[in-house]
Enzyme design. Sequence first.
Site, mmCIF file in Angstrom:
data_model
loop_
_atom_site.group_PDB
_atom_site.id
_atom_site.type_symbol
_atom_site.label_atom_id
_atom_site.label_comp_id
_atom_site.label_asym_id
_atom_site.label_seq_id
_atom_site.Cartn_x
_atom_site.Cartn_y
_atom_site.Cartn_z
ATOM 1 C CG HIS A 59 -1.650 -1.492 1.462
ATOM 2 N ND1 HIS A 59 -2.137 -1.919 0.349
ATOM 3 C CD2 HIS A 59 -1.477 -2.112 3.039
ATOM 4 C CE1 HIS A 59 -2.337 -2.387 0.782
ATOM 5 N NE2 HIS A 59 -2.518 -3.133 2.712
ATOM 6 N NE ARG A 60 3.097 3.537 -5.097
ATOM 7 C CZ ARG A 60 2.944 2.472 -5.873
ATOM 8 N NH1 ARG A 60 1.687 2.632 -5.830
ATOM 9 N NH2 ARG A 60 2.864 2.313 -7.286
ATOM 10 C CG LEU A 61 0.888 2.014 3.970
ATOM 11 C CD1 LEU A 61 0.293 1.154 5.666
ATOM 12 C CD2 LEU A 61 0.731 3.492 4.142
#
Length: 192
Positions: A170-172
Site C-alpha cells: 500500500h506504498r507504506l
Amino acid sequence: MRETILPLFDDWYAQAQAGEPNDPNAVALATVDADGQPAVRMVLLKGHDERGFVFYTNRESRKADALAANPVAALLFHWKSIRRQIRIEGRVEPVSNAESDAYFASRSRDSQLGAWASDQSRPLDARETFEARFEAMKTRFDGGDVPRPPHWGGYRVIPAKIEFWQDRAHRLHERRLFVRAGDGWDEILLYP
Ligand SMILES: Cc1cc2nc3c(=O)[nH]c(=O)nc-3n(C[C@H](O)[C@H](O)[C@H](O)COP(=O)(O)O)c2cc1C
C-alpha cells in the site's frame, strides 16, 4: 545511537547479491561541478568498510573534475529484485596509491589496457581511433605487467548520511535514515 551501520549494509548487500540478476554492485554516483551543475552516472562499488564506499575511475574524467571542485557525492543503489534502495551522501577522498595499485593489479589485462587507452569523458573522433590506441597499448606493454596509469585510481565516499528504503504494501514504505553523530549514528524514521 548505533555504533556502526556496516552490518545492516552488508545484510542488504548480501540479499542484493543473491537476488539481482547482474551487477548488484552497480551504483549511481551523483556529483556537482564548479558551476553547481549536478551529473549522475553509474559506477561499480569495488570495496566498502567502516571508512566508506570505494569506486575506481579516470581521475581526469568529468566526474573527477567535479570531485576536484566539490569533493562531495551521493550514491544510490536500487535493487529492483528485492525492492530496496540505499542512499548515501558524504564527502569524497581519493584512495591511496597503494590501494589503487592493488585493485588495478586484480583487473583483467584487457581492462588494464583499456584504462591506458581511454581518455575518459573526452571527445573521440571515431571508434577506430580508440581501438588503435588499445592495440598500441598492447604493443607498448607486451611481455610485461601493465602498471596503473597515473590518471586512474579510486575514490572513497565517506558517508555522513545513509538511508535504507524498503518497499511495503500500500506504498507504506519503510525509510530508516542514519546520520553520523560523533563516533556513531543516529537513527531517524522518515515518512515515505
Ligand atoms: C553498470 C555500469 C557500471 C559502470 N562502472 C563504472 C566504473 O566503475 N568506473 C567508471 O569510470 N565508469 C563506469 N561506468 C561508466 C560510467 O557510467 C560513465 O560513462 C563514465 O565513468 C564517464 O563518466 P563521466 O564522464 O561523468 O566522468 C559504468 C557504467 C555502467 C552502466
